[in-house]
Design a protein around this motif. Structure first.
Motif, PDB file in Angstrom:
ATOM      1  N   MET A   9       0.847  -1.194   0.000  1.00 30.39           N
ATOM      2  CA  MET A   9       0.000   0.000   0.000  1.00 30.39           C
ATOM      3  C   MET A   9       0.876   1.236   0.000  1.00 30.39           C
ATOM      4  O   MET A   9       1.633   1.474   0.932  1.00 30.39           O
ATOM      5  N   LYS A  10       0.797   2.029  -1.059  1.00 32.67           N
ATOM      6  CA  LYS A  10       1.521   3.292  -1.095  1.00 32.67           C
ATOM      7  C   LYS A  10       0.620   4.392  -0.577  1.00 32.67           C
ATOM      8  O   LYS A  10      -0.590   4.401  -0.803  1.00 32.67           O
ATOM      9  N   ILE A  11       1.221   5.339   0.104  1.00 35.10           N
ATOM     10  CA  ILE A  11       0.480   6.417   0.752  1.00 35.10           C
ATOM     11  C   ILE A  11       0.781   7.723   0.028  1.00 35.10           C
ATOM     12  O   ILE A  11       1.930   8.051  -0.232  1.00 35.10           O
ATOM     13  N   SER A  12      -0.263   8.493  -0.294  1.00 35.58           N
ATOM     14  CA  SER A  12      -0.053   9.777  -0.960  1.00 35.58           C
ATOM     15  C   SER A  12       0.404  10.828   0.038  1.00 35.58           C
ATOM     16  O   SER A  12       0.237  10.679   1.251  1.00 35.58           O
ATOM     17  N   PHE A  13       0.960  11.922  -0.495  1.00 40.20           N
ATOM     18  CA  PHE A  13       1.386  13.007   0.391  1.00 40.20           C
ATOM     19  C   PHE A  13       0.199  13.651   1.091  1.00 40.20           C
ATOM     20  O   PHE A  13       0.296  14.082   2.226  1.00 40.20           O
ATOM     21  N   ALA A  14      -0.955  13.706   0.427  1.00 35.74           N
ATOM     22  CA  ALA A  14      -2.137  14.273   1.076  1.00 35.74           C
ATOM     23  C   ALA A  14      -2.551  13.422   2.273  1.00 35.74           C
ATOM     24  O   ALA A  14      -2.875  13.934   3.345  1.00 35.74           O
ATOM     25  N   THR A  15      -2.533  12.114   2.061  1.00 38.12           N
ATOM     26  CA  THR A  15      -2.853  11.222   3.167  1.00 38.12           C
ATOM     27  C   THR A  15      -1.835  11.360   4.284  1.00 38.12           C
ATOM     28  O   THR A  15      -2.174  11.367   5.465  1.00 38.12           O
ATOM     29  N   ARG A  42      12.823   6.007   0.698  1.00 35.49           N
ATOM     30  CA  ARG A  42      11.574   5.245   0.834  1.00 35.49           C
ATOM     31  C   ARG A  42      11.548   4.565   2.195  1.00 35.49           C
ATOM     32  O   ARG A  42      12.525   3.936   2.607  1.00 35.49           O
ATOM     33  N   ILE A  43      10.414   4.675   2.873  1.00 35.57           N
ATOM     34  CA  ILE A  43      10.208   3.968   4.131  1.00 35.57           C
ATOM     35  C   ILE A  43       9.031   3.007   3.966  1.00 35.57           C
ATOM     36  O   ILE A  43       8.149   3.222   3.127  1.00 35.57           O
ATOM     37  N   SER A  44       9.037   1.951   4.773  1.00 35.55           N
ATOM     38  CA  SER A  44       7.999   0.928   4.657  1.00 35.55           C
ATOM     39  C   SER A  44       7.589   0.437   6.037  1.00 35.55           C
ATOM     40  O   SER A  44       8.435   0.223   6.908  1.00 35.55           O
ATOM     41  N   ASN A  45       6.295   0.230   6.186  1.00 35.17           N
ATOM     42  CA  ASN A  45       5.751  -0.404   7.387  1.00 35.17           C
ATOM     43  C   ASN A  45       5.177  -1.779   7.044  1.00 35.17           C
ATOM     44  O   ASN A  45       4.190  -2.224   7.629  1.00 35.17           O
ATOM     45  N   LEU A  46       5.799  -2.436   6.061  1.00 38.88           N
ATOM     46  CA  LEU A  46       5.414  -3.788   5.707  1.00 38.88           C
ATOM     47  C   LEU A  46       5.516  -4.692   6.929  1.00 38.88           C
ATOM     48  O   LEU A  46       6.508  -4.632   7.662  1.00 38.88           O
ATOM     49  N   TYR A  47       4.499  -5.495   7.137  1.00 38.70           N
ATOM     50  CA  TYR A  47       4.379  -6.420   8.272  1.00 38.70           C
ATOM     51  C   TYR A  47       4.142  -5.710   9.596  1.00 38.70           C
ATOM     52  O   TYR A  47       4.078  -6.363  10.651  1.00 38.70           O
ATOM     53  N   GLY A  48       3.994  -4.392   9.589  1.00 37.75           N
ATOM     54  CA  GLY A  48       3.716  -3.682  10.827  1.00 37.75           C
ATOM     55  C   GLY A  48       2.326  -3.987  11.355  1.00 37.75           C
ATOM     56  O   GLY A  48       1.392  -4.227  10.584  1.00 37.75           O
ATOM     57  N   ARG A  49       2.190  -3.966  12.655  1.00 38.11           N
ATOM     58  CA  ARG A  49       0.896  -4.176  13.310  1.00 38.11           C
ATOM     59  C   ARG A  49       0.373  -2.898  13.951  1.00 38.11           C
ATOM     60  O   ARG A  49      -0.739  -2.869  14.489  1.00 38.11           O
ATOM     61  N   VAL A  89       6.387  11.642  10.591  1.00 37.24           N
ATOM     62  CA  VAL A  89       5.485  10.863   9.755  1.00 37.24           C
ATOM     63  C   VAL A  89       4.972   9.681  10.550  1.00 37.24           C
ATOM     64  O   VAL A  89       5.695   9.101  11.370  1.00 37.24           O
ATOM     65  N   SER A  90       3.707   9.338  10.347  1.00 43.19           N
ATOM     66  CA  SER A  90       3.107   8.137  10.914  1.00 43.19           C
ATOM     67  C   SER A  90       2.556   7.323   9.759  1.00 43.19           C
ATOM     68  O   SER A  90       1.631   7.760   9.064  1.00 43.19           O
ATOM     69  N   LEU A  91       3.109   6.138   9.548  1.00 38.72           N
ATOM     70  CA  LEU A  91       2.768   5.321   8.391  1.00 38.72           C
ATOM     71  C   LEU A  91       1.954   4.122   8.865  1.00 38.72           C
ATOM     72  O   LEU A  91       2.398   3.366   9.738  1.00 38.72           O
ATOM     73  N   PRO A  92       0.765   3.908   8.315  1.00 38.11           N
ATOM     74  CA  PRO A  92      -0.083   2.820   8.809  1.00 38.11           C
ATOM     75  C   PRO A  92       0.490   1.454   8.461  1.00 38.11           C
ATOM     76  O   PRO A  92       1.353   1.328   7.573  1.00 38.11           O
ATOM     77  N   PRO A  93       0.031   0.412   9.140  1.00 39.17           N
ATOM     78  CA  PRO A  93       0.510  -0.940   8.834  1.00 39.17           C
ATOM     79  C   PRO A  93       0.351  -1.257   7.347  1.00 39.17           C
ATOM     80  O   PRO A  93      -0.687  -0.998   6.743  1.00 39.17           O
ATOM     81  N   GLY A  94       1.420  -1.812   6.770  1.00 35.98           N
ATOM     82  CA  GLY A  94       1.410  -2.170   5.357  1.00 35.98           C
ATOM     83  C   GLY A  94       1.756  -1.048   4.413  1.00 35.98           C
ATOM     84  O   GLY A  94       1.941  -1.282   3.212  1.00 35.98           O
ATOM     85  N   GLY A  95       1.873   0.174   4.902  1.00 41.69           N
ATOM     86  CA  GLY A  95       2.118   1.317   4.031  1.00 41.69           C
ATOM     87  C   GLY A  95       3.577   1.481   3.669  1.00 41.69           C
ATOM     88  O   GLY A  95       4.479   1.008   4.361  1.00 41.69           O
TER      89      GLY A  95
END
Length: 421
Positions: free
Chosen positions: A1-7, A82-89, A124-130
Motif C-alpha cells: 500500500m503506497k500512501i499519498s502526500f495528502a494522506t 523510501r520507508i515501509s511499514n510492511l508487516y507492521g501491526r 510521519v506516521s505510516l499505517p501498517p502495510g504502508g
C-alpha cells in the motif's frame, strides 16, 4: 500500500515536532522527474514468539535514533528516501530523519547533513502495510560512497520487520533525538540488519536500475562485513567501469528465501514478493533471478521444535520450480521488465536433490523463456567435480561463495544482457 502526500499530511498532523537545524532543506518537487532506485533492500517479518533465539531478537528502538549505512550505486544531486511499514501491526512513527555522508562508524558529516521530510513535515506516521517516498532533498549523492540515514523513532515504536542479513553494521542510540548529532558517542548499540528504510532513489535522466533478486547467494551471506562484497555490489562496480554512469544495481536477496513457499524467518515466497520488492522500485528495467536451492533443500530438513524456520517443508520437484519461474517471468513481462534467469549454483547435494537442480538448470539454459541467461553454475563449479564449488570460490560451507566467488559471479554476467543491448 503506497500512501499519498495528502494522506500523509493528515496522518502526521498530530505528531509534528520542532525541526532541528540542518545545512540544507528539501528540494522542490521536480515536474516530470525521472527517478532511479540507487540502493534498496527487501524486508521480512521478524518471528513474534516468546523465547526467540538471539539471532531473531530485534533491538529496542522506541524513543531512540536508528542510524543505518547505505551505499548508493548511482549518483545524483537530488534524492528521496523510501520507508515501509510492511508487516507492521501498528503505525510506524518517525519523528525526524536526516541523511548525511558517513564519516566512519556511526559518525557523520554535520556540515552536509540534510533534513528529510514527508509531505513537508518532519514527522510521519505510516499505517501498517504502508510505504512512502520522502520529499526530494538536495544532497549530491556520490556513487559507492557511504551515507547514514538517521531516524528518530516514536516513543512506542517496535521493530517487527527487518532485512536480517545486511552484511553491514548499523547503530541504535541511547534514548533521545540524535538525528543531528554528528558524533558516534550516543550510538551505543550495533546491529546487522536494515529496518524501515527500503530504498534510496536519485533523479537521473536516462538512468535505469538492475534489480538482483533471490536468496542468500544474492543477499551476500558469508561475504565480508562492511565491505560490500556481494555479487550485486561487484556488478555495480563493474558496470560503473565498463558501462558509464547511468546504471544502478539494487540487492533484493533474502537469505533463506524460497521461490514457492513462505517461511516464518526467511520472508515471503519470491513469486509473491517479486512485484513489490523488484518491480515496485523506480527505474527497474532489468531483473536477475537466482532462486530455488532452498526449495530443493528445505523439503528434506527435519522439523524442529519451537522456531522452525524451514517450515513448511514443502515437497517440490523440477516441474514445480519451472512453473514458478514461468509465473515470475509473466509478472516481469507484464510490467515491461526484462528478466534474466540465473542457473542454481553447486551445493554438494545428494543425488535426488542434485537431479532437481540439474533439470532446472537445463530448462533455464535451453527453454528460451527468460530474456537472457546468467550461468552462475558454470562460473562457480569445480571443473574436476562439477557438483561442488571451486575451492577458491567456496566460503567454507560448500553452498555460499567467498568474496572471490561473488566477484566471479559478477564477472560472469554478460553485459549485453544486463544492460539491455
Amino acid at each position: 500500500m503506497k500512501i499519498s502526500f495528502a494522506t500523509t499530511a493528515a496522518l502526521i498532523a498530530s505528531i509534528g515536532i520542532a525541526a532541528p537545524v540542518f545545512a540544507q532543506q528539501s528540494a522542490p518537487q521536480a515536474s516530470g522527474a525521472h527517478w532511479v532506485t540507487s540502493w534498496a533492500t527487501a524486508l521480512q517479518s521478524i518471528p513474534q514468539r516468546d523465547a526467540l533465539p538471539p539471532l531473531y531478537r530485534a533491538p529496542e528502538v522506541a524513543g531512540r535514533t536508528v542510524r543505518q549505512i547505505v551505499y548508493p550505486t548511482l549518483g545524483g544531486d537530488v534524492a528521496r528516501v523510501r520507508i515501509s511499514n510492511l508487516y507492521g501491526r501498528a503505525p510506524l512513527v518517525i519523528q525526524a530523519m536526516a541523511i548525511a555522508p558517513s564519516a566512519g562508524g556511526a559518525a557523520v558529516s554535520q556540515a552536509e547533513s540534510v533534513r528529510v521530510t514527508f509531505g513537508g513535515r518532519e514527522a510521519v506516521s505510516l499505517p501498517p502495510g504502508g510505504e512512502l517516498d520522502s520529499d526530494p532533498v538536495r544532497i549530491g549523492l556520490k556513487r559507492g560512497a557511504p551515507y547514514a540515514i538517521s531516524s528518530y523513532m516514536g516513543a512506542e515504536q517496535k521493530m517487527v520487520a527487518w532485512h536480517r542479513v545486511s552484511s553491514q553494521v548499523n547503530y541504535v542510540s541511547r534514548p533521545g533525538d540524535h538525528v543531528a548529532n554528528p558524533s558516534s558517542g550516543a550510538f551505543v548499540q550495533r546491529f546487522t540488519q536494515y529496518a524501515w528504510v527500503t530504498g534510496l532513489a536519485v533523479e537521473a535522466p536516462g538512468g535505469q536500475t538492475i534489480a538482483a533478486i533471490g536468496d542468500s547467494i544474492t543477499d551476500g551471506m558469508r561475504s565480508s562485513l562492511n565491505e560490500n562484497r556481494r555479487w550485486p555490489d561487484a556488478l555495480a562496480r563493474r558496470l560503473a567501469r565498463e558501462q558509464g554512469a547511468h546504471l544502478a544495481v539494487i540487492d533484493l536477496g533474502i537469505s533463506g528465501n524460497r521461490l514457492l513457499s513462505d517461511s516464518p524467518c526467511y520472508g515471503e515466497a519470491l513469486e509473491r514478493r517479486f512485484q513489490r520488492d523488484a518491480l515496485g522500485h523506480a527505474g527497474v528495467r532489468t531483473a536477475v533471478l537466482l532462486i530455488g536451492i532452498n526449495d530443493i533443500n528445505f523439503q528434506s530438513m527435519p522439523p524442529r521444535a519451537g522456531l522452525d524456520c524451514d517450515y513448511p517443508h514443502t515437497q517440490v520437484n523440477a516441474d514445480d520450480l519451472i512453473a514458478g519461474y514461468r509465473r515470475v517471468i509473466a509478472a516481469a513481462h507484464a510490467r515491461g521488465v526484462r528478466l534474466l534467469g540465473a542457473t542454481i549454483t553447486p551445493a554438494a547435494l545428494p543425488p535426488e536433490r542434485e537431479a532437481i537442480r540439474a533439470k532446472v538448470n537445463q530448462w533455464i539454459r535451453t527453454s528460451g523463456q527468460f530474456d537472457g541467461v546468467v550461468d552462475f553454475d558454470a562460473a562457480l563449479r569445480d571443473p574436476a567435480d562439477p557438483l561442488r564449488l571451486r575451492r577458491e570460490y567456496d566460503s567454507g560451507d560448500h553452498i555460499h561463495p567467498s568474496d572471490t566467488g561473488y566477484a566471479a559471479m559478477a564477472n560472469a554476467i554478460p553485459l549485453e544482457a544486463i544492460a539491455g543491448k
